[in-house]
Write a protein that holds these residues in place. Structure first.
Motif, PDB file in Angstrom:
ATOM      1  N   VAL A 114      19.405   8.897 -11.357  1.00  0.00           N
ATOM      2  CA  VAL A 114      18.627   7.653 -11.356  1.00  0.00           C
ATOM      3  C   VAL A 114      17.450   7.846 -10.412  1.00  0.00           C
ATOM      4  CG1 VAL A 114      18.615   5.202 -10.758  1.00  0.00           C
ATOM      5  CG2 VAL A 114      20.617   6.200 -11.888  1.00  0.00           C
ATOM      6  N   TYR A 115      16.267   7.576 -10.909  1.00  0.00           N
ATOM      7  CA  TYR A 115      15.053   7.721 -10.106  1.00  0.00           C
ATOM      8  C   TYR A 115      14.598   6.324  -9.681  1.00  0.00           C
ATOM      9  CZ  TYR A 115      15.110  12.587 -11.345  1.00  0.00           C
ATOM     10  OH  TYR A 115      15.491  13.885 -11.458  1.00  0.00           O
ATOM     11  N   LEU A 116      14.577   6.117  -8.373  1.00  0.00           N
ATOM     12  CA  LEU A 116      14.250   4.819  -7.800  1.00  0.00           C
ATOM     13  C   LEU A 116      12.872   4.853  -7.164  1.00  0.00           C
ATOM     14  CD1 LEU A 116      17.662   4.126  -6.039  1.00  0.00           C
ATOM     15  CD2 LEU A 116      16.785   2.890  -7.998  1.00  0.00           C
ATOM     16  N   CYS A 117      12.132   3.795  -7.371  1.00  0.00           N
ATOM     17  CA  CYS A 117      10.824   3.622  -6.757  1.00  0.00           C
ATOM     18  C   CYS A 117      10.915   2.452  -5.782  1.00  0.00           C
ATOM     19  CB  CYS A 117       9.781   3.333  -7.835  1.00  0.00           C
ATOM     20  SG  CYS A 117       8.122   2.982  -7.228  1.00  0.00           S
ATOM     21  N   ALA A 118      10.192   2.542  -4.692  1.00  0.00           N
ATOM     22  CA  ALA A 118      10.153   1.459  -3.710  1.00  0.00           C
ATOM     23  C   ALA A 118       8.729   1.291  -3.201  1.00  0.00           C
ATOM     24  CB  ALA A 118      11.092   1.745  -2.542  1.00  0.00           C
ATOM     25  N   SER A 119       8.417   0.109  -2.713  1.00  0.00           N
ATOM     26  CA  SER A 119       7.112  -0.099  -2.089  1.00  0.00           C
ATOM     27  C   SER A 119       7.290  -0.891  -0.797  1.00  0.00           C
ATOM     28  CB  SER A 119       6.148  -0.816  -3.035  1.00  0.00           C
ATOM     29  OG  SER A 119       6.524  -2.157  -3.256  1.00  0.00           O
ATOM     30  N   SER A 120       6.324  -0.731   0.095  1.00  0.00           N
ATOM     31  CA  SER A 120       6.335  -1.512   1.333  1.00  0.00           C
ATOM     32  C   SER A 120       4.914  -1.930   1.662  1.00  0.00           C
ATOM     33  CB  SER A 120       6.973  -0.738   2.489  1.00  0.00           C
ATOM     34  OG  SER A 120       6.211   0.388   2.845  1.00  0.00           O
ATOM     35  N   LEU A 121       4.806  -2.929   2.534  1.00  0.00           N
ATOM     36  CA  LEU A 121       3.526  -3.616   2.732  1.00  0.00           C
ATOM     37  C   LEU A 121       2.467  -2.669   3.284  1.00  0.00           C
ATOM     38  CD1 LEU A 121       2.027  -6.244   2.451  1.00  0.00           C
ATOM     39  CD2 LEU A 121       2.808  -6.887   4.721  1.00  0.00           C
ATOM     40  N   ASN A 122       2.635  -2.216   4.503  1.00  0.00           N
ATOM     41  CA  ASN A 122       1.618  -1.360   5.112  1.00  0.00           C
ATOM     42  C   ASN A 122       2.167  -0.821   6.411  1.00  0.00           C
ATOM     43  OD1 ASN A 122      -0.612  -0.015   5.983  1.00  0.00           O
ATOM     44  ND2 ASN A 122      -2.003  -1.752   5.849  1.00  0.00           N
ATOM     45  N   PRO A 123       3.078   0.132   6.330  1.00  0.00           N
ATOM     46  CA  PRO A 123       3.780   0.581   7.533  1.00  0.00           C
ATOM     47  C   PRO A 123       2.872   1.137   8.602  1.00  0.00           C
ATOM     48  CG  PRO A 123       4.161   2.068   5.694  1.00  0.00           C
ATOM     49  CD  PRO A 123       3.467   0.856   5.146  1.00  0.00           C
ATOM     50  N   GLY A 124       1.705   1.656   8.231  1.00  0.00           N
ATOM     51  CA  GLY A 124       0.834   2.258   9.221  1.00  0.00           C
ATOM     52  C   GLY A 124       0.045   1.280  10.045  1.00  0.00           C
ATOM     53  N   THR A 175       0.811  -1.214   0.000  1.00  0.00           N
ATOM     54  CA  THR A 175       0.000   0.000   0.000  1.00  0.00           C
ATOM     55  C   THR A 175       0.846   1.266   0.000  1.00  0.00           C
ATOM     56  OG1 THR A 175      -0.116   0.068   2.417  1.00  0.00           O
ATOM     57  CG2 THR A 175      -1.834  -1.186   1.272  1.00  0.00           C
ATOM     58  N   ALA A 176       2.109   1.146   0.351  1.00  0.00           N
ATOM     59  CA  ALA A 176       2.971   2.329   0.403  1.00  0.00           C
ATOM     60  C   ALA A 176       3.923   2.338  -0.789  1.00  0.00           C
ATOM     61  CB  ALA A 176       3.780   2.344   1.698  1.00  0.00           C
ATOM     62  N   LEU A 177       4.136   3.527  -1.359  1.00  0.00           N
ATOM     63  CA  LEU A 177       5.006   3.680  -2.525  1.00  0.00           C
ATOM     64  C   LEU A 177       5.848   4.928  -2.338  1.00  0.00           C
ATOM     65  CD1 LEU A 177       4.091   3.082  -6.205  1.00  0.00           C
ATOM     66  CD2 LEU A 177       5.294   5.181  -5.570  1.00  0.00           C
ATOM     67  N   TYR A 178       7.118   4.819  -2.688  1.00  0.00           N
ATOM     68  CA  TYR A 178       8.087   5.896  -2.465  1.00  0.00           C
ATOM     69  C   TYR A 178       8.871   6.159  -3.753  1.00  0.00           C
ATOM     70  CZ  TYR A 178       7.453   3.729   2.163  1.00  0.00           C
ATOM     71  OH  TYR A 178       6.926   3.167   3.306  1.00  0.00           O
ATOM     72  N   TRP A 179       9.242   7.417  -3.928  1.00  0.00           N
ATOM     73  CA  TRP A 179      10.178   7.788  -4.989  1.00  0.00           C
ATOM     74  C   TRP A 179      11.417   8.413  -4.349  1.00  0.00           C
ATOM     75  CZ3 TRP A 179       9.955   6.763 -10.125  1.00  0.00           C
ATOM     76  CH2 TRP A 179       8.727   6.430 -10.686  1.00  0.00           C
ATOM     77  N   TYR A 180      12.579   7.996  -4.855  1.00  0.00           N
ATOM     78  CA  TYR A 180      13.858   8.563  -4.435  1.00  0.00           C
ATOM     79  C   TYR A 180      14.643   8.952  -5.684  1.00  0.00           C
ATOM     80  CZ  TYR A 180      13.009   6.344   0.133  1.00  0.00           C
ATOM     81  OH  TYR A 180      12.474   5.968   1.344  1.00  0.00           O
ATOM     82  N   ARG A 181      15.594   9.858  -5.483  1.00  0.00           N
ATOM     83  CA  ARG A 181      16.486  10.244  -6.563  1.00  0.00           C
ATOM     84  C   ARG A 181      17.922   9.979  -6.122  1.00  0.00           C
ATOM     85  NH1 ARG A 181      16.436  16.355  -8.881  1.00  0.00           N
ATOM     86  NH2 ARG A 181      17.166  16.850  -6.761  1.00  0.00           N
ATOM     87  N   PHE A 228       3.543   7.858  -0.951  1.00  0.00           N
ATOM     88  CA  PHE A 228       2.110   7.610  -0.990  1.00  0.00           C
ATOM     89  C   PHE A 228       1.775   6.477  -0.021  1.00  0.00           C
ATOM     90  CE2 PHE A 228       1.001  10.009  -4.784  1.00  0.00           C
ATOM     91  CZ  PHE A 228       2.196  10.063  -5.494  1.00  0.00           C
ATOM     92  N   GLN A 229       0.723   6.650   0.759  1.00  0.00           N
ATOM     93  CA  GLN A 229       0.256   5.591   1.639  1.00  0.00           C
ATOM     94  C   GLN A 229      -1.263   5.491   1.512  1.00  0.00           C
ATOM     95  OE1 GLN A 229       1.263   3.065   3.418  1.00  0.00           O
ATOM     96  NE2 GLN A 229      -0.804   2.683   4.151  1.00  0.00           N
ATOM     97  N   GLY A 230      -1.712   4.424   0.886  1.00  0.00           N
ATOM     98  CA  GLY A 230      -3.141   4.185   0.745  1.00  0.00           C
ATOM     99  C   GLY A 230      -3.847   5.371   0.119  1.00  0.00           C
ATOM    100  N   ASN A 231      -4.934   5.801   0.755  1.00  0.00           N
ATOM    101  CA  ASN A 231      -5.726   6.926   0.255  1.00  0.00           C
ATOM    102  C   ASN A 231      -5.365   8.253   0.922  1.00  0.00           C
ATOM    103  OD1 ASN A 231      -7.291   5.319  -1.508  1.00  0.00           O
ATOM    104  ND2 ASN A 231      -8.527   4.642   0.222  1.00  0.00           N
ATOM    105  N   SER A 232      -4.327   8.224   1.746  1.00  0.00           N
ATOM    106  CA  SER A 232      -3.923   9.455   2.442  1.00  0.00           C
ATOM    107  C   SER A 232      -3.263  10.421   1.469  1.00  0.00           C
ATOM    108  CB  SER A 232      -2.951   9.129   3.569  1.00  0.00           C
ATOM    109  OG  SER A 232      -3.522   8.214   4.481  1.00  0.00           O
ATOM    110  N   ALA A 233      -3.274  11.696   1.856  1.00  0.00           N
ATOM    111  CA  ALA A 233      -2.571  12.700   1.053  1.00  0.00           C
ATOM    112  C   ALA A 233      -1.085  12.363   1.028  1.00  0.00           C
ATOM    113  CB  ALA A 233      -2.786  14.084   1.642  1.00  0.00           C
TER     114      ALA A 233
END
Lengths: 117, 115
Positions: free
Chosen positions: A89-99, A30-36, A49-54
């Protein structure tokens, strides 16, 4: 299962053009991140991004950068009017559900190398 | 704000030997996670090991182990029986539970394993 995927793998563009970078997270994350990752600045957080949160946009370096995540899955990072300093290099990452007590480990994609001429 | 420092830009080790990579961090948080990632030339960031700050026991994953010294804010990575495939850039990273889920990375240490 499939990992995080990113496209394109490499992108060469001319200064002033707009580019879109895509990220497909691991299914169910549910969580998605962008890094540079750049030579001068190392690895920097851009947006989360986390779920439907801002989203947490506090890492975006300028208003030329924006990102969206449609349907809680795929994300697109857009850079408008690219500059040479955007080369990185633009890296994307995801994680299960940290909240919700899930693992906070972030799993990374292979990245998109952006070169602005 | 958190900071992560890796003071060794480059290291080398002979195959089958043991090497330790250093990492220190600064934070005012009491609840956090620490990670080591490796990045080979393929660019893929691969998780090596993670440590929860509330756990006193040092994490281990096969040939990889950490020495977590919370009071000293130190988090070093030990690689035993080094293999050629361990050649990569290694990044230490911090994630605070109260400061959002972003990772703060160190500058990285380029490890070369020589045959």
């Amino acid at each position: 299962g499939a990992g995080v995927s990113q496209s394109p793998s490499n992108k060469v563009t001319e200064k002033g053009k707009d580019v879109e970078l895509r990220c497909d997270p691991i299914s169910g994350h549910t969580a998605l991140y962008w890094y540079r990752q750049s030579l001068g600045q190392g690895l920097e957080f851009l947006i989360y991004f986390q779920g439907n949160s801002a989203p947490d946009k506090s890492g975006l370096p300028s208003d030329r950068f924006s990102a969206e995540r449609t349907g809680g899955s795929v994300s697109t990072l857009t850079i408008q009017r690219t500059q040479q300093e955007d080369s990185a290099v633009y890296l994307c990452a995801s994680s299960l559900n940290p909240g919700a007590g899930g693992t906070d480990t972030q799993y990374f994609g292979p990245g998109t190398r952006l070169t602005v001429l | 704000a958190q900071t992560v420092t890796q003071s060794q830009p480059e290291m080398s080790v002979q195959e089958a030997e043991t090497v330790t990579l250093s990492c220190t961090y600064d934070t005012s948080e009491s609840n956090y996670y620490l990670f080591w990632y490796k990045q080979p030339p393929s660019r893929q960031m691969i998780l090596v090991i993670r440590q929860e700050a509330y756990k006193q026991q040092n994490a281990t994953e096969n040939r990889f182990s950490v020495n977590f010294q919370k009071a000293a804010k130190s988090f070093s990575l030990k690689i035993s029986d080094s293999q050629l495939g361990d050649t990569a850039m290694y990044f230490c990273a911090f994630m605070g539970k109260t400061s959002g889920s972003r990772l703060t990375f160190g500058e990285g240490t380029q490890l070369t394993v020589n045959p």
